[in-house]
Scaffold this motif. Sequence first.
Motif, PDB file in Angstrom:
ATOM      1  N   ASP A  57       0.630  -0.988   0.152  1.00 64.07           N
ATOM      2  CA  ASP A  57       0.265   0.368   0.048  1.00 64.07           C
ATOM      3  C   ASP A  57       0.825   0.996  -0.349  1.00 64.07           C
ATOM      4  O   ASP A  57       0.157   2.383   0.205  1.00 64.07           O
ATOM      5  CB  ASP A  57      -0.528  -0.170   1.267  1.00 64.07           C
ATOM      6  CG  ASP A  57       0.166  -0.160   2.922  1.00 64.07           C
ATOM      7  OD1 ASP A  57       1.239   0.001   2.626  1.00 64.07           O
ATOM      8  OD2 ASP A  57      -0.727  -0.018   3.376  1.00 64.07           O
ATOM      9  N   GLY A  58       2.476   0.862  -0.060  1.00 66.12           N
ATOM     10  CA  GLY A  58       3.012   2.072  -0.497  1.00 66.12           C
ATOM     11  C   GLY A  58       3.824   2.962   0.669  1.00 66.12           C
ATOM     12  O   GLY A  58       4.314   3.918   1.047  1.00 66.12           O
ATOM     13  N   GLY A  83       5.756   6.535   0.111  1.00 61.29           N
ATOM     14  CA  GLY A  83       4.797   5.704  -1.656  1.00 61.29           C
ATOM     15  C   GLY A  83       5.966   4.775  -2.033  1.00 61.29           C
ATOM     16  O   GLY A  83       7.365   4.450  -1.196  1.00 61.29           O
ATOM     17  N   ALA A  84       6.060   4.198  -2.990  1.00 67.31           N
ATOM     18  CA  ALA A  84       7.536   3.048  -3.607  1.00 67.31           C
ATOM     19  C   ALA A  84       7.224   2.915  -4.908  1.00 67.31           C
ATOM     20  O   ALA A  84       6.693   3.483  -5.805  1.00 67.31           O
ATOM     21  CB  ALA A  84       7.265   1.702  -2.735  1.00 67.31           C
ATOM     22  N   PHE A  85       8.185   3.007  -4.829  1.00 66.92           N
ATOM     23  CA  PHE A  85       9.123   2.679  -6.875  1.00 66.92           C
ATOM     24  C   PHE A  85       9.756   1.746  -7.197  1.00 66.92           C
ATOM     25  O   PHE A  85      11.389   1.195  -6.404  1.00 66.92           O
ATOM     26  CB  PHE A  85       9.487   3.645  -7.454  1.00 66.92           C
ATOM     27  CG  PHE A  85      10.245   4.736  -7.087  1.00 66.92           C
ATOM     28  CD1 PHE A  85      11.467   4.638  -6.889  1.00 66.92           C
ATOM     29  CD2 PHE A  85       9.606   6.155  -6.738  1.00 66.92           C
ATOM     30  CE1 PHE A  85      12.422   5.730  -6.293  1.00 66.92           C
ATOM     31  CE2 PHE A  85      10.621   6.904  -6.381  1.00 66.92           C
ATOM     32  CZ  PHE A  85      12.409   7.047  -5.873  1.00 66.92           C
ATOM     33  N   PHE A 144       5.021  11.903 -11.676  1.00 69.00           N
ATOM     34  CA  PHE A 144       5.984  11.360 -10.499  1.00 69.00           C
ATOM     35  C   PHE A 144       6.855  10.840 -10.532  1.00 69.00           C
ATOM     36  O   PHE A 144       7.436  11.780 -10.066  1.00 69.00           O
ATOM     37  CB  PHE A 144       4.632  10.572  -9.552  1.00 69.00           C
ATOM     38  CG  PHE A 144       4.696  10.393  -8.531  1.00 69.00           C
ATOM     39  CD1 PHE A 144       5.033  11.200  -6.973  1.00 69.00           C
ATOM     40  CD2 PHE A 144       5.468   8.967  -8.143  1.00 69.00           C
ATOM     41  CE1 PHE A 144       4.789  11.308  -6.535  1.00 69.00           C
ATOM     42  CE2 PHE A 144       5.825   9.188  -6.910  1.00 69.00           C
ATOM     43  CZ  PHE A 144       6.225  10.414  -6.470  1.00 69.00           C
ATOM     44  N   LEU A 145       7.526   9.903 -11.600  1.00 66.94           N
ATOM     45  CA  LEU A 145       8.016   9.194 -11.754  1.00 66.94           C
ATOM     46  C   LEU A 145       9.455  10.565 -12.368  1.00 66.94           C
ATOM     47  O   LEU A 145      10.718  10.614 -11.494  1.00 66.94           O
ATOM     48  CB  LEU A 145       8.798   8.307 -12.153  1.00 66.94           C
ATOM     49  CG  LEU A 145       8.014   6.757 -11.329  1.00 66.94           C
ATOM     50  CD1 LEU A 145       8.401   5.918 -12.505  1.00 66.94           C
ATOM     51  CD2 LEU A 145       8.646   6.492 -10.594  1.00 66.94           C
ATOM     52  N   ALA A 146       9.811  11.092 -12.723  1.00 67.05           N
ATOM     53  CA  ALA A 146       9.681  11.834 -13.618  1.00 67.05           C
ATOM     54  C   ALA A 146      10.530  13.370 -12.370  1.00 67.05           C
ATOM     55  O   ALA A 146      11.740  12.792 -12.795  1.00 67.05           O
ATOM     56  CB  ALA A 146       9.505  12.422 -14.678  1.00 67.05           C
ATOM     57  N   PRO A 164       5.576   2.108  -9.748  1.00 65.32           N
ATOM     58  CA  PRO A 164       5.207   3.061  -8.645  1.00 65.32           C
ATOM     59  C   PRO A 164       4.340   2.130  -8.056  1.00 65.32           C
ATOM     60  O   PRO A 164       3.481   1.376  -8.776  1.00 65.32           O
ATOM     61  CB  PRO A 164       5.101   4.237  -9.232  1.00 65.32           C
ATOM     62  CG  PRO A 164       4.497   4.140 -10.341  1.00 65.32           C
ATOM     63  CD  PRO A 164       5.291   3.154 -10.711  1.00 65.32           C
ATOM     64  N   SER A 165       4.097   2.405  -6.919  1.00 64.49           N
ATOM     65  CA  SER A 165       3.279   1.641  -5.856  1.00 64.49           C
ATOM     66  C   SER A 165       1.914   2.460  -5.672  1.00 64.49           C
ATOM     67  O   SER A 165       2.188   3.785  -5.663  1.00 64.49           O
ATOM     68  CB  SER A 165       3.484   1.475  -4.138  1.00 64.49           C
ATOM     69  OG  SER A 165       3.946   2.383  -3.395  1.00 64.49           O
ATOM     70  N   PRO A 166       0.607   2.555  -5.073  1.00 60.12           N
ATOM     71  CA  PRO A 166       0.012   3.485  -4.669  1.00 60.12           C
ATOM     72  C   PRO A 166       0.677   4.814  -4.109  1.00 60.12           C
ATOM     73  O   PRO A 166       1.644   4.503  -2.886  1.00 60.12           O
ATOM     74  CB  PRO A 166      -1.063   2.637  -4.106  1.00 60.12           C
ATOM     75  CG  PRO A 166      -0.811   1.660  -4.671  1.00 60.12           C
ATOM     76  CD  PRO A 166       0.199   0.730  -5.006  1.00 60.12           C
TER      77      PRO A 166
END
Length: 404
Positions: free
Chosen positions: A45-46, A186-188, A244-246, A262-264
């Motif tokens: 869930d991040g 969150g996470a990625f 978001f990742l950028a 990426p996670s939620p």
Amino acid sequence: MDTDVIILGGGLVGATLALALDAHGLTSIVIDPADPAVMLAPGFDGRASAIASASGRMLDAIGIGAVLAGHGCAIRHIRVSDGLEPGKLDFRPDAGDGALGTMYENKRLRTALFEAASAAKHVDLRMQTRAVDVVRGPAGVTATLDSGATVTAPLLIAAEGRNSPTREAAGITVARWQYDHAAIVGAFHHEYPHEDIAYEIFYPSGPFALLPLPDDEIGHRSAIVWSVKGEDGPAMMKLGDRAFLAEATKRMGGFLGELTAPSPRASYPLGFHHAARVTAERLVLVGDAAHGIHPIAGQGLNLGLRDVATLAEVLVEGKRLGLDLGDPALLDRYQRWRGLDTFMVAAATDTLTRLFGIPGKTASAVRRFGIGAVDKVPPLKNRFMAEARGETGTLPKLLQGLLV
């Protein structure tokens, strides 16, 4: 009495406390309105937490460490920097000292604690249940539940989180303020391995923390706690994954390569609160019900786990001596023991937040000076590393003889 203690709140802190008491034969009834099917639903869930090594030893002692083995990622190195400017502060333990802590997904922690509490001999876990009326008096505590049941105990423990209704009903005053910042969590996944390094990168808009997680079937991954100005939080949450990742890549300077999957995401406002007292008549506060700090130092959950270790020791000793577990003198021991540690950590964290979170070139110079100063003063650096491990929280234990 039905049980030794009634615990309102079966989250990470409340469930850990129930298991710590169970390990010594003390009984508890844990009341929590959450639905386990939602709380334990599959998928990340991040949210993730850094468990300091001192807290990890407590989890080992109650059997949770063995359940979590292989599911966390050791933090073996912490790197602090002012943006992507040259110069950094490295916290790296000496050979043989072990990791500074371990990162776990919160859902993994919740699952381990829920399953252990459900199976524990001395824990009566009542989920999807609320206490609709609680009476604390000279003779004990009586709680009426929404199921119609009534339970009694000599002591009530509030582990309901930062907006604890029990704390409010008890009239305990709370010092609180907001930082006008929001945390995006969150996470990625990323192209290059993190090598068990946690990064804290300070920007004028707030710190950007990158925390190592175990690899999964996709590859390398890390969790983030990204502090942004409060007014920017909603816009950050609305960004698509690609955008978001950028933005995250810009903050990181690309040192982990391409970011993917990426996670939620979740967001919450950042603030500070600290209860004036953590006890009242037949009542004890633990975890976020007692204190809440900025995540800049990653010590929020660890403070709650230190509450657990202290309260469990106080109550186990009281039970051994045949004392009333709601006795004011017994609770005052917890108050004095935890009051010192939580105040010191909360004050230090607030100072760090105000020093490193302010904008401007002058503030950046202050940050770089502070990073350089800590790096050149070994005792100060060692103090920071001890705090990261949660070892400074053992100070009251060393003073135990003076506190009783």
